[in-house]
Design a protein around this motif. Structure first.
Motif, PDB file in Angstrom:
ATOM      1  N   ASN A   6       0.809  -1.208   0.000  1.00 10.84           N
ATOM      2  CA  ASN A   6       0.000   0.000   0.000  1.00 10.84           C
ATOM      3  C   ASN A   6       0.841   1.256   0.000  1.00 10.84           C
ATOM      4  O   ASN A   6       0.685   2.122  -0.861  1.00 10.84           O
ATOM      5  CB  ASN A   6      -0.943  -0.012   1.207  1.00 10.84           C
ATOM      6  CG  ASN A   6      -1.828   1.217   1.250  1.00 10.84           C
ATOM      7  OD1 ASN A   6      -2.494   1.518   0.261  1.00 10.84           O
ATOM      8  ND2 ASN A   6      -1.858   1.908   2.372  1.00 10.84           N
ATOM      9  N   CYS A   7       1.784   1.356   0.989  1.00 10.98           N
ATOM     10  CA  CYS A   7       2.580   2.579   1.088  1.00 10.98           C
ATOM     11  C   CYS A   7       4.039   2.379   0.719  1.00 10.98           C
ATOM     12  O   CYS A   7       4.801   3.340   0.642  1.00 10.98           O
ATOM     13  CB  CYS A   7       2.485   3.152   2.512  1.00 10.98           C
ATOM     14  SG  CYS A   7       3.217   2.084   3.778  1.00 10.98           S
ATOM     15  N   GLY A   8       4.460   1.085   0.548  1.00 11.02           N
ATOM     16  CA  GLY A   8       5.842   0.816   0.133  1.00 11.02           C
ATOM     17  C   GLY A   8       6.830   0.748   1.268  1.00 11.02           C
ATOM     18  O   GLY A   8       8.048   0.661   1.015  1.00 11.02           O
ATOM     19  N   ALA A   9       6.333   0.809   2.501  1.00 14.29           N
ATOM     20  CA  ALA A   9       7.246   0.753   3.644  1.00 14.29           C
ATOM     21  C   ALA A   9       7.837  -0.659   3.774  1.00 14.29           C
ATOM     22  O   ALA A   9       7.229  -1.658   3.375  1.00 14.29           O
ATOM     23  CB  ALA A   9       6.507   1.140   4.916  1.00 14.29           C
ATOM     24  N   GLN A  10       9.068  -0.758   4.335  1.00 13.27           N
ATOM     25  CA  GLN A  10       9.740  -2.055   4.541  1.00 13.27           C
ATOM     26  C   GLN A  10       9.054  -2.784   5.691  1.00 13.27           C
ATOM     27  O   GLN A  10       8.754  -2.217   6.731  1.00 13.27           O
ATOM     28  CB  GLN A  10      11.217  -1.827   4.844  1.00 13.27           C
ATOM     29  CG  GLN A  10      12.028  -3.109   4.894  1.00 13.27           C
ATOM     30  CD  GLN A  10      13.517  -2.843   5.094  1.00 13.27           C
ATOM     31  OE1 GLN A  10      13.941  -1.683   5.131  1.00 13.27           O
ATOM     32  NE2 GLN A  10      14.290  -3.882   5.202  1.00 13.27           N
ATOM     33  N   MET A  11       8.826  -4.105   5.501  1.00  8.97           N
ATOM     34  CA  MET A  11       8.148  -4.921   6.502  1.00  8.97           C
ATOM     35  C   MET A  11       8.961  -6.194   6.749  1.00  8.97           C
ATOM     36  O   MET A  11       9.726  -6.646   5.891  1.00  8.97           O
ATOM     37  CB  MET A  11       6.737  -5.308   6.022  1.00  8.97           C
ATOM     38  CG  MET A  11       5.782  -4.157   5.802  1.00  8.97           C
ATOM     39  SD  MET A  11       4.221  -4.724   5.102  1.00  8.97           S
ATOM     40  CE  MET A  11       3.732  -5.960   6.315  1.00  8.97           C
ATOM     41  N   GLY A  12       8.768  -6.725   7.938  1.00 13.62           N
ATOM     42  CA  GLY A  12       9.366  -8.026   8.218  1.00 13.62           C
ATOM     43  C   GLY A  12       8.640  -9.138   7.482  1.00 13.62           C
ATOM     44  O   GLY A  12       7.477  -8.991   7.106  1.00 13.62           O
TER      45      GLY A  12
END
Length: 230
Positions: A6-12
């Motif tokens: 959705n926002c392109g943030a880095q996730m585990g």
């Protein structure tokens, strides 16, 4: 390493939701449907203004036809009347001031102005000398406290020579043309000198007596003229 759809943030790799936007992992964000511009939105601004003006004009015309803007009907006020003069329609009782008694001749102030180069003698009348016929008198008349007053009087000498004095006769007439009353007034210049040929002497107010019942018209004319003594 995974990224939020959705926002392109880095996730585990094992995070169920995005730590930034709280969007569920593995779900791709869908964009909102793009609205299709309407014909009005596609229209140039100038054309929009023109359409609005035309619509307002049509609305006003329709309401005017239905009588929405019409006020209460009014009867035009009658035109003011004036006392009649020779050759004019008589006015109602008590109307004042009156119109001129005779056609206005060429004028020039006596002793303090430029003389006129023209003459305007009165038509021949029985009992009047030739010198009197060459004199003319114009004025207006008014009613004041029951009397008839001659206002803005002008004696014009249309003869070829000077006139020492004259006699003015003013007559009151009713609607049938009957002579109700006569008044004779001696005329002289303000400096008691002879009125020279082509000159005019002016008179502010002359009282010719009580107004007779039925009066609708006043006529003044010079009935006698006296040349200077030789």
């Amino acid at each position: 390493m995974a990224f939020c759809g959705n926002c392109g943030a880095q996730m585990g790799d094992n995070e169920p939701v995005c730590p930034r936007c709280r969007h569920a992992a593995g779900v791709t964000a869908t964009s909102a449907p793009v609205a299709t511009p309407t014909a009005w939105q596609k229209m140039p601004p100038a054309l929009r203004i023109l359409c609005v003006a035309a619509g307002c004009l049509f609305l006003y015309s329709s309401l005017h036809t239905l009588g929405v803007f019409k006020g209460p009907s009014q009867t035009p006020a009658p035109a003011p009347t004036q006392p009649a003069t020779p050759g004019t329609q008589p006015a109602g009782p008590g109307a004042a001031p009156g119109g001129p008694n005779e056609p206005t001749p060429p004028t020039g102030p006596n002793g303090n102005g430029t003389p006129s180069g023209e003459t305007n003698p009165l038509p021949p009348a029985a009992g009047r000398s030739q010198l009197a016929q060459q004199q003319s008198f114009t004025s207006e008349w008014m009613l004041m406290q029951g009397d008839v007053w001659i206002h803005n009087g002008q004696w014009y000498n249309g003869s070829n020579g000077p006139v020492q004095s004259a006699t003015l006769e003013c007559d009151q007439y009713n609607q049938d043309g009957s002579d109700l009353a006569q008044k004779q007034i001696p005329l002289m210049t303000s400096n008691e000198q002879a009125l020279q040929s082509g000159y005019t002497e002016r008179y502010n107010d002359l009282d010719i007596g009580q107004a007779i019942q039925g009066l609708v018209r006043v006529n003044c004319s010079i009935v006698a003229a006296i040349p200077p003594a030789q």
